[in-house]
Design a protein around this motif. Structure first.
Motif, PDB file in Angstrom:
ATOM      1  N   GLY A  53       4.795   0.022  12.174  1.00 47.63           N
ATOM      2  CA  GLY A  53       3.542   0.317  13.064  1.00 47.63           C
ATOM      3  C   GLY A  53       2.850   1.492  13.087  1.00 47.63           C
ATOM      4  O   GLY A  53       1.956   1.918  14.088  1.00 47.63           O
ATOM      5  N   VAL A  54       3.339   2.503  12.114  1.00 52.14           N
ATOM      6  CA  VAL A  54       2.607   4.003  11.974  1.00 52.14           C
ATOM      7  C   VAL A  54       1.796   4.080  10.749  1.00 52.14           C
ATOM      8  O   VAL A  54       1.886   3.013   9.959  1.00 52.14           O
ATOM      9  N   ASP A  55       1.591   5.209  10.470  1.00 55.17           N
ATOM     10  CA  ASP A  55       1.006   5.449   9.347  1.00 55.17           C
ATOM     11  C   ASP A  55       1.772   5.088   8.095  1.00 55.17           C
ATOM     12  O   ASP A  55       2.997   4.919   8.120  1.00 55.17           O
ATOM     13  N   THR A  56       1.124   5.051   6.940  1.00 60.50           N
ATOM     14  CA  THR A  56       1.884   4.803   5.670  1.00 60.50           C
ATOM     15  C   THR A  56       2.757   6.066   5.373  1.00 60.50           C
ATOM     16  O   THR A  56       2.191   7.120   5.228  1.00 60.50           O
ATOM     17  N   LEU A  57       3.916   5.700   5.151  1.00 59.41           N
ATOM     18  CA  LEU A  57       4.878   6.902   4.577  1.00 59.41           C
ATOM     19  C   LEU A  57       5.239   7.032   3.162  1.00 59.41           C
ATOM     20  O   LEU A  57       5.828   8.218   2.712  1.00 59.41           O
ATOM     21  N   ASP A  58       4.717   6.179   2.399  1.00 57.93           N
ATOM     22  CA  ASP A  58       5.029   6.190   1.119  1.00 57.93           C
ATOM     23  C   ASP A  58       6.693   6.234   0.830  1.00 57.93           C
ATOM     24  O   ASP A  58       6.956   6.481  -0.206  1.00 57.93           O
ATOM     25  N   VAL A  59       7.146   5.405   1.751  1.00 55.09           N
ATOM     26  CA  VAL A  59       8.542   5.098   1.542  1.00 55.09           C
ATOM     27  C   VAL A  59       8.919   3.365   1.518  1.00 55.09           C
ATOM     28  O   VAL A  59       8.619   3.050   2.783  1.00 55.09           O
ATOM     29  N   PRO A  60       8.936   3.131   0.422  1.00 51.77           N
ATOM     30  CA  PRO A  60       9.075   1.630   0.498  1.00 51.77           C
ATOM     31  C   PRO A  60      10.680   1.051   0.933  1.00 51.77           C
ATOM     32  O   PRO A  60      11.611   1.758   0.700  1.00 51.77           O
TER      33      PRO A  60
END
Length: 267
Positions: A53-60
């Motif tokens: 529920g936060v910003d995209t972290l680019d951590v799949p």
């Protein structure tokens, strides 16, 4: 540290894993660099930040184990513990483990691993819970020989989805109290039928499962004519996530060994 602490969250798609990701993403001193789940999880490939529920972290969300992290924070299930311990040991990675319900064999495996990697293991990562545990020990030590006897009961409340009972935190409370009572302490789980009167050397446990309660523990110290009740309750899961992140920060500079939250709090 001059660079952010790199953490991996094991069980990242679970309720607690998501809160660790969310709180860590807002902390400039740490960086979520891996989000681990089992290889059959339906959400593999989803962004860990978006799941939390936060910003995209680019951590799949992935099942492949990372090799470039400083600490793994584990909020998974007992079935996943063995792989977690094995991978942390083989990659020389520090481990904060908060999963409850482990078998005796898994606990022993964790202790073996702590000979080569630093481990913080605690049934509750809450700072308030661990402070209350210390208070419970102090009360027991001062009142165990009170005239008329000291009766100790532990009541724990959790959400309806919790699979183990009593909670690992309740059992830890009991173990710490028993250290101050003596070797002949008996652990009694619930009561039913004609049990006879309460013995003086027992700790009673009672598990309540209701709604979405994230965790509440009440320790009752009963004496003739008066009583003390310690109550510690979470209003949401962030206290556990914040405690785990605090433990990870503390652990990174420690040598191999088994630590707990008393060590983290320097109590």
């Amino acid at each position: 540290m001059t660079t952010p602490l790199k953490i991996a969250v094991h069980g990242a798609a679970g309720r607690m894993g998501r809160r660790v990701v969310a709180l860590a993403s807002a902390d400039p001193s740490v960086e979520v660099t891996a989000a681990i789940e089992n290889d059959q999880h339906e959400l593999l490939g989803a962004d860990a930040g978006e799941l939390a529920g936060v910003d995209t972290l680019d951590v799949p969300l992935a099942s492949k184990w990372p090799t470039d992290v400083d600490v793994v924070i584990d909020f998974s299930l007992p079935d996943a513990i063995d792989r977690c311990i094995e991978k942390c040991e083989s990659h020389d990675t520090a481990l904060v483990i908060a999963t409850t319900g482990m078998t005796d064999a898994q606990v022993e495996r964790l202790r073996d691993a702590s000979a080569s990697i630093p481990v913080v293991w605690a049934p509750s990562m809450s700072l308030a819970v661990n402070l209350t545990m210390k208070l419970a020990q102090q009360i027991t030590e001062k009142l165990r020989d009170v005239p008329g006897g000291l009766d100790i009961e532990i009541i724990e409340r959790h959400h309806r989805f919790k699979a183990d009972a009593p909670s690992g935190t309740a059992l830890k409370f009991g173990d710490l109290i028993a250290e101050k009572l003596g070797d002949d302490t008996k652990h009694v789980h619930g009561r039913e039928g004609h049990t006879g009167q309460r013995t003086r050397n027992e700790i009673g446990y009672h598990a309540v499962r209701v709604g979405d309660n994230p965790g509440e523990h009440t320790i009752v110290f009963g004496m003739l004519g008066e009583r003390i009740e310690l109550n510690v309750a979470a209003s949401n899961r962030d206290c556990y996530a914040a405690g785990a992140i605090a433990a990870a920060k503390w652990l990174i500079d420690r040598p191999a060994g088994m630590y707990d939250m008393f060590d983290v709090l320097e109590m």
